[in-house]
Write a protein that holds these residues in place. Structure first.
Motif, PDB file in Angstrom:
ATOM      1  N   GLU A  68     -23.106 -37.527  -0.687  1.00 26.38           N
ATOM      2  CA  GLU A  68     -22.355 -37.195   0.715  1.00 26.38           C
ATOM      3  C   GLU A  68     -22.272 -35.535   0.855  1.00 26.38           C
ATOM      4  OE1 GLU A  68     -20.596 -40.991  -0.679  1.00 26.38           O
ATOM      5  OE2 GLU A  68     -21.394 -39.378  -1.720  1.00 26.38           O
ATOM      6  N   VAL A  69     -22.266 -34.825   0.007  1.00 26.12           N
ATOM      7  CA  VAL A  69     -22.288 -33.307   0.293  1.00 26.12           C
ATOM      8  C   VAL A  69     -23.504 -32.957   1.246  1.00 26.12           C
ATOM      9  CG1 VAL A  69     -23.043 -32.530  -1.765  1.00 26.12           C
ATOM     10  CG2 VAL A  69     -21.622 -31.120  -0.550  1.00 26.12           C
ATOM     11  N   LYS A  70     -24.483 -33.477   0.964  1.00 27.70           N
ATOM     12  CA  LYS A  70     -25.673 -33.100   1.551  1.00 27.70           C
ATOM     13  C   LYS A  70     -25.869 -33.598   3.145  1.00 27.70           C
ATOM     14  CE  LYS A  70     -28.567 -32.779  -2.593  1.00 27.70           C
ATOM     15  NZ  LYS A  70     -29.687 -33.236  -3.220  1.00 27.70           N
ATOM     16  N   VAL A  71     -24.867 -34.279   3.504  1.00 27.38           N
ATOM     17  CA  VAL A  71     -24.986 -35.034   4.827  1.00 27.38           C
ATOM     18  C   VAL A  71     -23.499 -34.502   5.499  1.00 27.38           C
ATOM     19  CG1 VAL A  71     -26.542 -36.533   4.626  1.00 27.38           C
ATOM     20  CG2 VAL A  71     -24.074 -37.118   4.160  1.00 27.38           C
ATOM     21  N   GLY A  72     -22.901 -33.419   4.926  1.00 28.12           N
ATOM     22  CA  GLY A  72     -21.488 -33.146   5.505  1.00 28.12           C
ATOM     23  C   GLY A  72     -20.432 -33.990   5.236  1.00 28.12           C
ATOM     24  N   ALA A  73     -20.425 -34.864   4.222  1.00 30.87           N
ATOM     25  CA  ALA A  73     -19.350 -35.642   3.989  1.00 30.87           C
ATOM     26  C   ALA A  73     -18.662 -35.468   2.480  1.00 30.87           C
ATOM     27  CB  ALA A  73     -19.685 -37.241   4.052  1.00 30.87           C
TER      28      ALA A  73
ATOM     29  N   ALA B  27     -11.469 -36.588   6.493  1.00 38.34           N
ATOM     30  CA  ALA B  27     -11.009 -36.927   8.044  1.00 38.34           C
ATOM     31  C   ALA B  27     -10.966 -35.600   9.018  1.00 38.34           C
ATOM     32  CB  ALA B  27      -9.877 -37.744   7.937  1.00 38.34           C
ATOM     33  N   SER B  28     -10.211 -34.718   8.235  1.00 37.54           N
ATOM     34  CA  SER B  28      -9.894 -33.278   8.956  1.00 37.54           C
ATOM     35  C   SER B  28     -11.131 -32.618   9.137  1.00 37.54           C
ATOM     36  CB  SER B  28      -8.938 -32.743   8.019  1.00 37.54           C
ATOM     37  OG  SER B  28      -9.422 -32.055   6.912  1.00 37.54           O
ATOM     38  N   ILE B  29     -11.906 -32.718   8.372  1.00 37.31           N
ATOM     39  CA  ILE B  29     -13.373 -31.877   8.680  1.00 37.31           C
ATOM     40  C   ILE B  29     -14.502 -32.612   9.336  1.00 37.31           C
ATOM     41  CG2 ILE B  29     -15.304 -31.016   7.459  1.00 37.31           C
ATOM     42  CD1 ILE B  29     -12.547 -29.458   7.028  1.00 37.31           C
ATOM     43  N   MET B  30     -14.425 -33.950   9.227  1.00 32.16           N
ATOM     44  CA  MET B  30     -15.553 -34.573   9.954  1.00 32.16           C
ATOM     45  C   MET B  30     -15.030 -34.780  11.269  1.00 32.16           C
ATOM     46  SD  MET B  30     -16.652 -37.116   6.730  1.00 32.16           S
ATOM     47  CE  MET B  30     -17.701 -38.206   7.900  1.00 32.16           C
ATOM     48  N   GLY B  31     -13.906 -34.755  11.653  1.00 32.74           N
ATOM     49  CA  GLY B  31     -13.394 -35.253  12.893  1.00 32.74           C
ATOM     50  C   GLY B  31     -13.184 -34.069  13.979  1.00 32.74           C
ATOM     51  N   MET B  32     -13.454 -32.841  13.471  1.00 31.80           N
ATOM     52  CA  MET B  32     -12.962 -31.427  14.016  1.00 31.80           C
ATOM     53  C   MET B  32     -13.974 -31.516  15.341  1.00 31.80           C
ATOM     54  SD  MET B  32     -12.399 -28.287  11.162  1.00 31.80           S
ATOM     55  CE  MET B  32     -14.180 -28.310  10.864  1.00 31.80           C
ATOM     56  N   SER B  33     -15.178 -31.711  15.250  1.00 32.85           N
ATOM     57  CA  SER B  33     -15.991 -31.675  16.516  1.00 32.85           C
ATOM     58  C   SER B  33     -15.977 -32.702  17.352  1.00 32.85           C
ATOM     59  CB  SER B  33     -17.336 -31.194  16.068  1.00 32.85           C
ATOM     60  OG  SER B  33     -18.020 -32.293  15.481  1.00 32.85           O
ATOM     61  N   ALA B  34     -15.253 -33.625  17.028  1.00 32.49           N
ATOM     62  CA  ALA B  34     -15.082 -35.002  18.056  1.00 32.49           C
ATOM     63  C   ALA B  34     -13.763 -35.203  18.353  1.00 32.49           C
ATOM     64  CB  ALA B  34     -15.854 -35.982  17.344  1.00 32.49           C
ATOM     65  N   SER B  35     -13.624 -35.792  19.579  1.00 34.44           N
ATOM     66  CA  SER B  35     -11.853 -36.162  19.976  1.00 34.44           C
ATOM     67  C   SER B  35     -11.553 -37.143  19.097  1.00 34.44           C
ATOM     68  CB  SER B  35     -12.121 -36.352  21.373  1.00 34.44           C
ATOM     69  OG  SER B  35     -12.923 -37.361  21.719  1.00 34.44           O
ATOM     70  N   SER B  36     -10.331 -37.184  18.943  1.00 36.26           N
ATOM     71  CA  SER B  36      -9.779 -38.437  18.316  1.00 36.26           C
ATOM     72  C   SER B  36      -9.251 -39.343  19.243  1.00 36.26           C
ATOM     73  CB  SER B  36      -8.905 -37.946  17.177  1.00 36.26           C
ATOM     74  OG  SER B  36      -7.803 -37.361  17.786  1.00 36.26           O
TER      75      SER B  36
ATOM     76  N   ARG C 280     -17.578 -33.077 -11.384  1.00 32.91           N
ATOM     77  CA  ARG C 280     -17.607 -31.810 -10.375  1.00 32.91           C
ATOM     78  C   ARG C 280     -19.159 -31.470  -9.965  1.00 32.91           C
ATOM     79  NH1 ARG C 280     -13.267 -27.702  -9.937  1.00 32.91           N
ATOM     80  NH2 ARG C 280     -11.599 -28.834 -10.281  1.00 32.91           N
ATOM     81  N   ALA C 281     -20.136 -31.689 -11.104  1.00 28.16           N
ATOM     82  CA  ALA C 281     -21.460 -31.190 -10.660  1.00 28.16           C
ATOM     83  C   ALA C 281     -22.170 -32.243  -9.774  1.00 28.16           C
ATOM     84  CB  ALA C 281     -22.321 -30.907 -11.898  1.00 28.16           C
ATOM     85  N   LEU C 282     -21.875 -33.565  -9.999  1.00 32.44           N
ATOM     86  CA  LEU C 282     -22.258 -34.587  -9.122  1.00 32.44           C
ATOM     87  C   LEU C 282     -21.788 -34.593  -7.585  1.00 32.44           C
ATOM     88  CD1 LEU C 282     -22.087 -37.786 -11.581  1.00 32.44           C
ATOM     89  CD2 LEU C 282     -24.280 -36.869 -10.493  1.00 32.44           C
ATOM     90  N   THR C 283     -20.499 -34.009  -7.496  1.00 32.62           N
ATOM     91  CA  THR C 283     -19.758 -34.113  -6.348  1.00 32.62           C
ATOM     92  C   THR C 283     -20.518 -32.804  -5.716  1.00 32.62           C
ATOM     93  OG1 THR C 283     -17.904 -35.067  -7.215  1.00 32.62           O
ATOM     94  CG2 THR C 283     -17.531 -33.774  -5.184  1.00 32.62           C
ATOM     95  N   LEU C 284     -20.810 -31.406  -6.140  1.00 29.54           N
ATOM     96  CA  LEU C 284     -20.961 -30.289  -5.680  1.00 29.54           C
ATOM     97  C   LEU C 284     -22.510 -30.346  -5.155  1.00 29.54           C
ATOM     98  CD1 LEU C 284     -19.032 -27.974  -7.607  1.00 29.54           C
ATOM     99  CD2 LEU C 284     -18.358 -28.857  -5.174  1.00 29.54           C
ATOM    100  N   LEU C 285     -23.240 -30.839  -6.079  1.00 30.63           N
ATOM    101  CA  LEU C 285     -24.786 -30.817  -6.208  1.00 30.63           C
ATOM    102  C   LEU C 285     -25.364 -31.910  -5.209  1.00 30.63           C
ATOM    103  CD1 LEU C 285     -25.929 -29.660  -9.635  1.00 30.63           C
ATOM    104  CD2 LEU C 285     -25.848 -28.491  -7.544  1.00 30.63           C
ATOM    105  N   GLY C 286     -24.753 -33.128  -5.367  1.00 33.55           N
ATOM    106  CA  GLY C 286     -25.420 -34.214  -4.592  1.00 33.55           C
ATOM    107  C   GLY C 286     -26.642 -34.692  -5.156  1.00 33.55           C
TER     108      GLY C 286
END
Length: 236
Positions: free
Chosen positions: A128-133, A227-236, A150-156
């Motif tokens: 997910e981290v590699k696609v901005g999620a 949700a707070s990060i991924m929705g910043m550039s789009a209207s809710s 943590r490594a799995l989460t941070l490295l992808g």
């Protein structure tokens, strides 16, 4: 889609979304009802399988993340959360038969199961981290050393089924997809028989009561952050 098959007292939930078994938020929303049907069927256990397709699960459909709003993210990740909780909190024990790609929400599904089997060359990752999620850490750290989670989460980056076995995340290895499914059915039958008593029927509930006090609040923290990060550039 998730397709339910009953075979010899076992409920087999097939992940059936070729070519890579990527699941949309809408498909995850269907899983609690599938689990309910499995529980109502009289089956003794559940097996999750991606066979005969090449992969267990390629994760979520990344196309859904394009232009997603905060409200859409909350709803979608909430559907994934509810699906995982339905598996974890089911009265039926569950076994994941892993092969090929076991990515993102597919890896989270594996973590939601009670027992995991895999081929040695399966590839397990949280990309997910590699696609901005973001998501999955809360589930993984329940089964893996914190540093690995943590490594799995941070490295992808993926680890192999062999590595997952060495770390204790995977219970057994099998030679190929057919072998891992066959062994999963055998273990599911054994577990189902072990729990077929008034005492056995309560064992999963007791284990969940001990294990889950921190799990779902942590999952909700991940959902709200994403949700707070991924929705910043789009209207809710």
């Amino acid at each position: 889609m998730f397709r339910l098959e009953l075979a010899n007292g076992i409920a087999i939930v097939h992940l059936d979304a070729p070519p890579v078994n990527a699941m949309s938020f809408g498909r995850w929303a269907e899983l609690p009802a599938v689990i309910h049907d499995a529980e109502s069927s009289g089956a003794g256990a559940i097996v999750f399988s991606g066979a005969p397709h090449k992969h267990f699960c390629g994760g979520n459909d990344v196309l859904e993340f394009d232009g997603i709003t905060r409200a859409g993210t909350l709803q979608g990740i909430g559907a994934v959360r509810d699906a995982m909780r339905a598996v974890t909190c089911s009265t039926l024990p569950s076994v994941a038969a892993l092969h090929g790609a076991v990515m993102g929400s597919g890896l989270i599904l594996a973590a939601a199961c009670d027992i995991r089997l895999a081929t040695a060359d399966a590839r397990l990752a949280l990309p997910e981290v590699k696609v901005g999620a973001y998501g999955g850490y809360a589930m993984l750290k329940a089964h893996l050393p914190h540093g690995v989670a943590r490594a799995l989460t941070l490295l992808g980056s993926p680890i192999s089924g062999q590595r997952a076995f060495d770390l204790g995340f995977v219970h057994e290895l099998a030679a190929d997809a057919n072998g891992v499914l066959e062994r999963a059915l055998t273990l599911a039958t054994e577990v189902g028989k072990n729990l077929a008593s008034p005492l056995g029927e309560q064992i999963k509930a007791v284990m969940n009561h001990q294990d889950d006090n921190a799990l779902w609040p942590a999952y909700d923290i991940e959902r709200d952050y994403a949700a707070s990060i991924m929705g910043m550039s789009a209207s809710s």
